[in-house]
Structure formats: C-alpha cells, structure tokens
Write a protein that holds these residues in place. Structure first.
Motif, PDB file in Angstrom:
ATOM      1  N   TYR A 201       0.847  -1.179   0.000  1.00 32.15           N
ATOM      2  CA  TYR A 201       0.000   0.000   0.000  1.00 32.15           C
ATOM      3  C   TYR A 201       0.885   1.234   0.000  1.00 32.15           C
ATOM      4  O   TYR A 201       1.823   1.345   0.795  1.00 32.15           O
ATOM      5  CB  TYR A 201      -0.919  -0.004   1.223  1.00 32.15           C
ATOM      6  CG  TYR A 201      -1.948  -1.117   1.195  1.00 32.15           C
ATOM      7  CD1 TYR A 201      -3.264  -0.863   0.831  1.00 32.15           C
ATOM      8  CD2 TYR A 201      -1.589  -2.423   1.519  1.00 32.15           C
ATOM      9  CE1 TYR A 201      -4.214  -1.890   0.793  1.00 32.15           C
ATOM     10  CE2 TYR A 201      -2.519  -3.455   1.475  1.00 32.15           C
ATOM     11  CZ  TYR A 201      -3.828  -3.183   1.119  1.00 32.15           C
ATOM     12  OH  TYR A 201      -4.751  -4.192   1.078  1.00 32.15           O
ATOM     13  N   SER A 203       1.111   5.652  -0.426  1.00 30.82           N
ATOM     14  CA  SER A 203       0.336   6.883  -0.300  1.00 30.82           C
ATOM     15  C   SER A 203       0.659   7.845  -1.435  1.00 30.82           C
ATOM     16  O   SER A 203       1.662   7.713  -2.137  1.00 30.82           O
ATOM     17  CB  SER A 203       0.593   7.551   1.053  1.00 30.82           C
ATOM     18  OG  SER A 203       1.941   7.976   1.147  1.00 30.82           O
ATOM     19  N   SER A 209      -2.904  11.353   4.087  1.00 30.84           N
ATOM     20  CA  SER A 209      -2.454  10.391   3.092  1.00 30.84           C
ATOM     21  C   SER A 209      -3.592   9.477   2.645  1.00 30.84           C
ATOM     22  O   SER A 209      -4.293   8.907   3.471  1.00 30.84           O
ATOM     23  CB  SER A 209      -1.304   9.549   3.659  1.00 30.84           C
ATOM     24  OG  SER A 209      -0.173  10.356   3.921  1.00 30.84           O
ATOM     25  N   PHE A 211      -4.069   6.091   0.561  1.00 28.17           N
ATOM     26  CA  PHE A 211      -3.253   4.970   0.099  1.00 28.17           C
ATOM     27  C   PHE A 211      -3.935   4.234  -1.039  1.00 28.17           C
ATOM     28  O   PHE A 211      -5.164   4.160  -1.110  1.00 28.17           O
ATOM     29  CB  PHE A 211      -2.997   3.991   1.252  1.00 28.17           C
ATOM     30  CG  PHE A 211      -2.011   4.498   2.264  1.00 28.17           C
ATOM     31  CD1 PHE A 211      -0.678   4.118   2.214  1.00 28.17           C
ATOM     32  CD2 PHE A 211      -2.405   5.371   3.263  1.00 28.17           C
ATOM     33  CE1 PHE A 211       0.234   4.574   3.138  1.00 28.17           C
ATOM     34  CE2 PHE A 211      -1.498   5.837   4.204  1.00 28.17           C
ATOM     35  CZ  PHE A 211      -0.175   5.438   4.138  1.00 28.17           C
ATOM     36  N   ILE A 481      -7.341   4.168   3.844  1.00 22.71           N
ATOM     37  CA  ILE A 481      -6.539   2.993   3.492  1.00 22.71           C
ATOM     38  C   ILE A 481      -7.513   1.952   2.959  1.00 22.71           C
ATOM     39  O   ILE A 481      -8.189   1.259   3.729  1.00 22.71           O
ATOM     40  CB  ILE A 481      -5.764   2.448   4.706  1.00 22.71           C
ATOM     41  CG1 ILE A 481      -4.862   3.516   5.304  1.00 22.71           C
ATOM     42  CG2 ILE A 481      -4.926   1.239   4.287  1.00 22.71           C
ATOM     43  CD1 ILE A 481      -4.053   3.058   6.510  1.00 22.71           C
TER      44      ILE A 481
END
Length: 486
Positions: A201, A203, A209, A211, A481
């Motif tokens: 993963y 960013s 961030s 991802f 994420i």
C-alpha cells in the motif's frame, strides 16, 4: 463576592502547600561513586529538540528519599524520585535548561537515616544539531514468527506522544511490515500487509495520506525509495524460517531465492537487470544513494537451502542507475566482500552484510555485519560497520563501530546526517530497543542513548520489540486505506 473570596482562599492554600513541598538542593556528603541509573543517560549527547530523559536510580530502594538536581548555567531544577517512574523532569523545565546551556549537569542526592548523601555528578551534552521530529516503527512480539497484537506507530520525538499509523486490529490480525518513507516525507509512505489483505500500500504524497493498493502486487519486501519519488526498489524474496533448539541464535530466516526489481510509481510497472536478478545469486536489501545515481544492495552466491544456510555470505555491492533512461549500468562493483577473506596469508572471516544505509550527505555508509546469512536482527554477533565513501579507492576497508556497542542491527540516518538510530538487543538479548547516537562531520560517534520515554520503567514493562525505526519530518496524517482482500 463571598464565592470569589473563597476561591482566592483555596488558591492561596494550594500555592502555600506547593511551596512547602518544593524541593531544593541539599548539603550532602559525597559518596565518591557514580550513580547507577537506568536507562543510562550519563555523559551522552542529545539533540536540542528531543524530549527529556527519564531514568531511575538502581539503589533507590536503599534510600528514604532521592532527588536529581539538573543545572544549566545559573538555572537549576530539582526533581523528586517518583517510584518506578524514576526522575521525570517537566518538558518546559527541560527546554529551559537546554536553552540555558549546552551542558546540563545532573547531581543525584539521597537521604538515609536523616543524612543526605550525593553521587558523582554526570553531564548531558546538548547538540545544536536538531533531530527529525517524528519516528516511525513497528511494535511486535520479539519472536516475529507469532504475535497477538502488532502495529506501525509514530512518535513525536519532541514530546512523548505516540499514536498508531495502522494496527492489525484493522486487518483481522494479519502481519504488517516494511514501512518506508520517501525523503523523510510523512505523506509519501508505503507498507506491506500479509494474510487477508496481502499487498503493498502506497500513499499519494498529500496530507492526509490516501493509500492505494499496488496492482499487481507481487511479493515486494525491503523497499527503498528513489529520491525523486518516482521509483521504489524492492527485493522479491522466497523466505522461510527455522527455529533453533540449541543454537545461540534463536530464529533463522533465509531465502530460497531473491532478486531486486524497481517499481515505477507513475507507470505502475516493474523493471530490472540480469545483474540484479540472477539465478546464481541472492540479491537483496536495495538502498539508493542520495543523488539516485547508484543502487547499493547485498549479494551472495546461491547455495543449497536450507542445508547450507551457514554458508551464505552476502557482500556489499553497487550498480549505477540512469534516471532518464530507466536503465542500470553493465557492471557491479563490490565495496565489501563477504565470506572468508585471506589477509597476509591468514584466513579471516569476512562475514555477511545486511541493511546498507548511506548518509544523506553521501559521506558514510553503514551496514550490519554478522557471521552468515541476512537476518542479523537475531544474530548475537551482529555489529555495525562503516565505509567512508570518500576513501573508496581502498576496497574492503571498513571500520567497526565498536563505540556503539553490541547486538546492533537495523539502523537509519536522520535527514541532516547528524544522528543515527539503530535497533539493539544489548539490554536483555530478547527485545530490540531504539538507541540514538550523534555523528559529527568527521564520522565520530557519541555514546548511544535509549530513546527517552515518559517513565524510566517503560522498556522494562513493554513486552514488544521496536522494529525498523525510521525518522520522518512530521506526523503521518492517515486518510483512507482501502484494504482489499486478495
């Protein structure tokens, strides 16, 4: 009106009580012996912007009362002993002391049977070289092969504030590792996940961030960002573990095969060269030079694994790279030859190299050296070595950094090349702890010190190891994420 008078009366009582309990330096009988404190912060050099060290006196149980007197210039601060938490100086007082002088004198006094005694004083030197204000690391049970809880965390080095970046509570208990940052940028990060959400993963370079999951996402490990941010060098390893019952090294991790590839973050494609992906060699641990024109890595002749795992000796190598053409050079240069070397007709052990890291000012390269293999984290003989990059005419010449102690492995440079942090099992042989040392322009190192914590017993209470400590220039602001099951 009566309410205001009552409030002022209470305030007066509180101030009077505080004043009556305030501590002062005492007239004391010298013991003419050094104080044994833990963690050991005696005569260390610390950055101007780090949180205060807390420490405990080993024989405080022998005293009825104990206190530490911090003096810098004309300013003195007296701190009492708070049980297991030790001597905990207030951050504001600590900052005032650092501003008052570059040398802080520490005197520990104790009272026993109505008599005050004092140990020999020691100094804490304050360097004007600042340190990056955040640190990222993984916290994991020390065995690495099993765990209950783990996570990648970040710590503000100017305070004691710690918070998770991601933990395995978010991933159904799966493993996470290999966090890495581009040019110390907290918004340009990558990490790996295993099990249910396996993959890499990465960013987008913005805060917070966001991802993305690399697709396709092969078995990427040991990342190193190109300084441009456009490329990431990875190794692709077929890794296995062994668990010893009688060997001094408890765990053995080895590769059946390993190659190095480069991932283009713009085209999302990978490329390599046969010099980095040979079936006759194990290539691993890529690390870019500060200008991005050289890729350092470790290479060992392939052998029959796992039967011959002790015969694996990695050398430190390098290969040139052209950013514009995305191409590597045609030759590999060996900077340090692993294995058994002959010096003056005597066979000496060259050892095995892992974790090459070059300083951002391009002056020094530090690597870990152990007897064999590449999982030096569990090798009791692991030590840090340094190459002076301005003296590369003398091949295979390196300096052992004995002043940094023993059982040291993973290490990272600060962005100004003045500080080095490394993982060490020196304390109890089981848990890795982060140690910091100052490096001057001539490559001289000061006495390492443990990363300061809020209380002195922190490392005794923490049943986890610090893994891959990496400096960053700010806080990672986590956005989305998108965890995807494979």
């Amino acid at each position: 009106m009566r309410t205001n008078i009552f409030r002022h009366f209470l305030l007066y009582i509180c101030i009077a009580s505080f004043a009556s309990c305030s501590l002062n330096r005492q007239e004391a009988k010298p013991l003419h012996q050094a104080a044994s404190i833990s963690p050991d912060y005696t005569n260390v050099t610390m950055p101007i912007n780090i949180a205060p060290p807390t420490f405990a006196l080993a024989d405080s149980h022998m005293l009825d009362q104990a206190q530490a007197v911090f003096t810098a210039g004309s300013l003195s601060v007296v701190v009492g002993n708070d049980g297991d938490d030790g001597f905990c100086i207030d951050i504001d007082d600590w900052n005032a002391l650092k501003q008052a002088s570059t040398t802080i004198n520490v005197l520990i006094q104790g009272k026993k049977n109505d008599e005050w005694v004092e140990y020999d004083s020691f100094q804490i030197n304050i360097s004007s070289d600042s340190i990056d204000n955040h640190l990222a690391y993984r916290l994991i049970e020390p065995g690495y092969e099993v765990w209950h809880e783990m996570g990648i965390y970040q710590r503000n080095l100017e305070t004691y504030d710690e918070e998770p970046i991601i933990t395995n509570k978010q991933t159904n208990g799966g493993c996470m590792n290999c966090h890495s940052f581009c040019q110390y940028n907290p918004s340009k990060m990558l990490f790996h996940l295993r099990a249910d959400y396996a993959g890499t993963y990465i960013s987008n370079g913005r805060q917070p961030s966001a991802f993305t999951h690399l697709k396709p996402s092969p078995s990427f490990v040991y990342p190193s960002w190109h300084p441009s941010g456009k490329f990431v060098a990875f190794s692709q390893n077929n890794t296995k573990q062994l668990f010893h019952t009688t060997d001094l090294n408890r765990i053995e991790v080895f590769d059946y095969s390993s190659d190095i590839v480069v991932y283009d973050t713009e085209t999302q494609q990978t490329f390599s060269t046969p010099l980095l992906a040979s079936s006759s060699a194990f290539e691993t641990f890529p690390s870019w030079s500060p200008d991005g024109k050289t890729l350092y890595f470790c290479s060992a002749d392939s052998v029959n694994m796992p039967d011959e795992y002790k015969k694996v000796h990695y050398s430190l190598c390098s290969i040139s790279f052209n950013t514009d053409s995305h191409s590597f050079g045609e030759t590999v240069d060996t900077l340090y030859k692993g294995g058994k070397l002959k010096v003056r007709n005597e066979i000496v052990q060259g050892g095995s190299v892992s974790f090459p890291r070059i300083s951002p000012d391009n002056k020094y390269l530090i690597f870990t050296l152990s007897e064999y293999g590449n999982f030096s984290i569990w090798h009791k003989d692991a030590k840090l070595m340094m190459l002076d990059m301005n003296k590369q005419d003398d091949k295979n010449v390196s300096r052992e950094l004995g002043e940094l102690g023993v059982r040291n492995s993973y290490h990272s440079w600060s962005s100004n090349s003045r500080w080095l942090i490394f993982s060490s099992r020196r304390d109890n042989g089981l848990y890795t702890r982060p140690y910091i040392t100052h490096v001057d322009a001539d490559g001289n190192f000061t006495k390492p010190f443990a990363l300061p914590q809020r209380d002195a017993a922190y490392y005794d209470r923490l049943m986890k190891s610090f893994n891959i400590p990496e400096f960053i220039k700010g806080k990672v602001e986590i956005g989305n994420i998108p965890l995807e099951k494979r």
